[in-house]
Design a protein around this motif. Sequence first.
Motif, short mmCIF file in Angstrom:
data_model
loop_
_atom_site.label_atom_id
_atom_site.label_comp_id
_atom_site.label_asym_id
_atom_site.label_seq_id
_atom_site.Cartn_x
_atom_site.Cartn_y
_atom_site.Cartn_z
N ALA A 1 0.82 -1.21 0.00
CA ALA A 1 0.00 0.00 0.00
C ALA A 1 0.85 1.26 0.00
O ALA A 1 2.00 1.26 0.46
N VAL A 2 0.26 2.33 -0.49
CA VAL A 2 0.87 3.66 -0.46
C VAL A 2 -0.02 4.57 0.37
O VAL A 2 -1.24 4.62 0.16
N MET A 3 0.60 5.26 1.32
CA MET A 3 -0.12 6.21 2.16
C MET A 3 0.50 7.59 2.00
O MET A 3 1.70 7.76 2.23
N VAL A 4 -0.30 8.56 1.59
CA VAL A 4 0.13 9.95 1.46
C VAL A 4 -0.49 10.70 2.63
O VAL A 4 -1.70 10.91 2.68
N LEU B 1 -13.28 5.72 -0.23
CA LEU B 1 -13.88 6.44 0.89
C LEU B 1 -13.29 7.83 0.91
O LEU B 1 -12.09 8.01 0.70
N SER B 2 -14.14 8.81 1.18
CA SER B 2 -13.67 10.17 1.51
C SER B 2 -14.50 10.62 2.71
O SER B 2 -15.64 10.19 2.88
N VAL C 1 -9.98 13.03 4.80
CA VAL C 1 -9.53 11.91 4.00
C VAL C 1 -9.88 12.27 2.56
O VAL C 1 -11.06 12.37 2.21
N HIS C 2 -8.85 12.50 1.74
CA HIS C 2 -9.09 12.82 0.34
C HIS C 2 -9.54 11.58 -0.42
O HIS C 2 -10.48 11.63 -1.20
N LYS C 3 -8.82 10.46 -0.18
CA LYS C 3 -9.16 9.24 -0.92
C LYS C 3 -8.52 8.04 -0.25
O LYS C 3 -7.30 8.00 -0.07
N GLU C 4 -9.34 7.08 0.12
CA GLU C 4 -8.88 5.77 0.53
C GLU C 4 -9.44 4.78 -0.47
O GLU C 4 -10.62 4.85 -0.81
N TYR D 1 -4.45 2.27 -1.16
CA TYR D 1 -4.04 3.67 -1.28
C TYR D 1 -4.80 4.47 -0.23
O TYR D 1 -5.99 4.29 -0.03
N ASP D 2 -4.08 5.36 0.44
CA ASP D 2 -4.65 6.17 1.50
C ASP D 2 -4.06 7.57 1.39
O ASP D 2 -2.84 7.73 1.45
#
Length: 123
Positions: free
Chosen positions: A36-39, A84-85, A97-100, A114-115
């Motif tokens: 996963a990538v978390m920003v 999810l936002s 939360v912009h985008k999960e 992605y988070d």
Amino acid sequence: MTQSILNRSQQGIAAWQAAFNRQDAKGCADQYAEDAVMVAKPFGTFKGREQIQAFWQNIIDQGFHSVDYTDVQWNKHSEVSYTLSSNWTMNKAYGVVHKEVWEVQSDDKSRLIYDEFEVLGER
């Protein structure tokens, strides 16, 4: 099938929230896919479960807890995933939360691939 994908995604975020609120960084990281990538704005980008767990452990160690989500929106992303936002609050901060992206994995559990979230201020 679509509803069960959404249900699994909702179970995933509930499991993440429960882990965070019991101060369990490994439990948080377990809700992410291995790659996963978390920003995390403004902190940076974290790749893979190990880096993500270290990030959450650091946040927990600083006394952050009691995360809650409001204005949650789910949208179908693919045949096996939902996005999810939402807005979020913790005891010492708030943000968005912009985008999960929650995707069903080979073990039939939905995990974050992605988070992207942002801290907007302190409380």
